[in-house]
Design a protein around this motif. Structure first.
Motif, PDB file in Angstrom:
ATOM      1  N   ARG A  34       9.004 -27.543  16.109  1.00 39.64           N
ATOM      2  CA  ARG A  34       7.710 -27.882  16.691  1.00 39.64           C
ATOM      3  C   ARG A  34       7.773 -29.259  17.370  1.00 39.64           C
ATOM      4  NH1 ARG A  34       7.687 -23.132  15.091  1.00 39.64           N
ATOM      5  NH2 ARG A  34       5.782 -22.054  14.512  1.00 39.64           N
ATOM      6  N   PRO A  35       6.809 -29.558  18.229  1.00 37.96           N
ATOM      7  CA  PRO A  35       6.846 -30.786  19.029  1.00 37.96           C
ATOM      8  C   PRO A  35       6.960 -32.091  18.240  1.00 37.96           C
ATOM      9  CG  PRO A  35       5.219 -29.290  19.922  1.00 37.96           C
ATOM     10  CD  PRO A  35       5.712 -28.683  18.632  1.00 37.96           C
ATOM     11  N   GLY A  36       6.307 -32.204  17.104  1.00 35.99           N
ATOM     12  CA  GLY A  36       6.361 -33.447  16.333  1.00 35.99           C
ATOM     13  C   GLY A  36       7.779 -33.842  15.938  1.00 35.99           C
ATOM     14  N   ILE A  39       9.905 -34.740  19.115  1.00 31.76           N
ATOM     15  CA  ILE A  39       9.615 -36.076  19.648  1.00 31.76           C
ATOM     16  C   ILE A  39      10.246 -37.146  18.769  1.00 31.76           C
ATOM     17  CG2 ILE A  39       7.755 -37.728  20.086  1.00 31.76           C
ATOM     18  CD1 ILE A  39       6.060 -35.241  20.980  1.00 31.76           C
ATOM     19  N   LEU A  40      10.105 -37.012  17.455  1.00 30.05           N
ATOM     20  CA  LEU A  40      10.722 -37.983  16.547  1.00 30.05           C
ATOM     21  C   LEU A  40      12.241 -37.994  16.714  1.00 30.05           C
ATOM     22  CD1 LEU A  40      10.463 -40.071  14.324  1.00 30.05           C
ATOM     23  CD2 LEU A  40      10.468 -38.194  12.654  1.00 30.05           C
ATOM     24  N   ALA A  41      12.846 -36.823  16.853  1.00 32.09           N
ATOM     25  CA  ALA A  41      14.305 -36.737  17.022  1.00 32.09           C
ATOM     26  C   ALA A  41      14.764 -37.438  18.294  1.00 32.09           C
ATOM     27  CB  ALA A  41      14.758 -35.273  17.026  1.00 32.09           C
ATOM     28  N   TRP A  46      17.287 -41.880  21.218  1.00 32.78           N
ATOM     29  CA  TRP A  46      17.153 -42.877  22.282  1.00 32.78           C
ATOM     30  C   TRP A  46      17.359 -44.280  21.718  1.00 32.78           C
ATOM     31  CZ3 TRP A  46      17.590 -41.644  27.097  1.00 32.78           C
ATOM     32  CH2 TRP A  46      17.310 -42.576  28.073  1.00 32.78           C
ATOM     33  N   ALA A  47      16.816 -44.546  20.524  1.00 32.49           N
ATOM     34  CA  ALA A  47      16.988 -45.857  19.886  1.00 32.49           C
ATOM     35  C   ALA A  47      18.456 -46.093  19.528  1.00 32.49           C
ATOM     36  CB  ALA A  47      16.107 -45.959  18.647  1.00 32.49           C
ATOM     37  N   LEU A  48      19.135 -45.072  19.016  1.00 34.97           N
ATOM     38  CA  LEU A  48      20.555 -45.214  18.685  1.00 34.97           C
ATOM     39  C   LEU A  48      21.393 -45.489  19.929  1.00 34.97           C
ATOM     40  CD1 LEU A  48      21.019 -42.425  15.993  1.00 34.97           C
ATOM     41  CD2 LEU A  48      21.093 -44.902  15.647  1.00 34.97           C
ATOM     42  N   ALA A  49      21.017 -44.863  21.049  1.00 35.58           N
ATOM     43  CA  ALA A  49      21.730 -45.088  22.307  1.00 35.58           C
ATOM     44  C   ALA A  49      21.404 -46.465  22.889  1.00 35.58           C
ATOM     45  CB  ALA A  49      21.382 -43.998  23.311  1.00 35.58           C
ATOM     46  N   ALA A  50      20.216 -46.953  22.613  1.00 31.56           N
ATOM     47  CA  ALA A  50      19.798 -48.259  23.145  1.00 31.56           C
ATOM     48  C   ALA A  50      20.514 -49.418  22.464  1.00 31.56           C
ATOM     49  CB  ALA A  50      18.291 -48.427  23.001  1.00 31.56           C
ATOM     50  N   ILE A  85      22.115 -36.771  16.123  1.00 29.93           N
ATOM     51  CA  ILE A  85      21.775 -37.470  14.872  1.00 29.93           C
ATOM     52  C   ILE A  85      20.272 -37.370  14.620  1.00 29.93           C
ATOM     53  CG2 ILE A  85      21.745 -39.716  13.723  1.00 29.93           C
ATOM     54  CD1 ILE A  85      24.388 -40.318  15.263  1.00 29.93           C
ATOM     55  N   GLY A  86      19.473 -37.553  15.667  1.00 30.26           N
ATOM     56  CA  GLY A  86      18.023 -37.423  15.529  1.00 30.26           C
ATOM     57  C   GLY A  86      17.604 -36.033  15.080  1.00 30.26           C
ATOM     58  N   HIS A  87      18.245 -35.015  15.649  1.00 26.09           N
ATOM     59  CA  HIS A  87      17.953 -33.646  15.227  1.00 26.09           C
ATOM     60  C   HIS A  87      18.220 -33.479  13.741  1.00 26.09           C
ATOM     61  CE1 HIS A  87      18.948 -32.113  19.538  1.00 26.09           C
ATOM     62  NE2 HIS A  87      17.643 -32.301  19.425  1.00 26.09           N
TER      63      HIS A  87
END
Length: 142
Positions: A34-36, A39-41, A46-50, A85-87
């Motif tokens: 589901r979308p929630g 989005i969190l993943a 994105w934060a890990l890549a940043a 990783i987020g997934h």
């Protein structure tokens, strides 16, 4: 004897739940993510890549490095651990519709379309983005 006309685009009845047409359960393990959680993943990824893009490399265009690191994380981790990783942190995984191993080309195609952003914003009734449809994958709960 009446003949049936070919099915036209849009003639398909709406799904009762996301993933019904794919043979996936309505909820629980193996149901469509589901979308929630999605989005969190992506925020986690994105934060890990940043981190390396901004903290280690920086320079004039760290956002380009951020996109590159994001793509690398997706392409490396989807075929090896079943998702980014987020997934995995959010209890999700990427699987091919046809079953079996996702292989190396599906994550590459999926990621290329994912970084273009627009295909991600186009969803079908099964909550699959255009990037998942082209790659023949679905993001499910693990």
């Amino acid at each position: 004897m009446p003949t049936q006309s070919p099915q036209r685009f849009g003639d398909l009845a709406p799904s009762a739940w996301p993933g019904e047409r794919l043979g996936l359960p309505e909820s629980g393990p193996s149901s469509v993510a589901r979308p929630g959680r999605r989005i969190l993943a992506i925020i986690i990824d994105w934060a890990l890549a940043a981190l390396p893009a901004y903290a280690l490399i920086g320079g004039r265009h760290p956002e380009l490095w951020n996109i590159l690191f994001f793509a690398i994380l997706q392409i490396v981790f989807i075929p090896t651990i079943g998702g980014s990783i987020g997934h995995r942190v959010c209890g999700l995984r990427v699987v091919p519709i046809a079953g079996g191993w996702v292989g190396p080309w599906r994550p590459a195609v999926r990621t290329l379309l994912l970084v273009l952003v627009i295909p991600v914003l186009v969803w079908d009734s099964d909550q699959r983005g255009f990037h998942d449809k082209i790659a023949g994958t679905v993001l499910i709960r693990s």
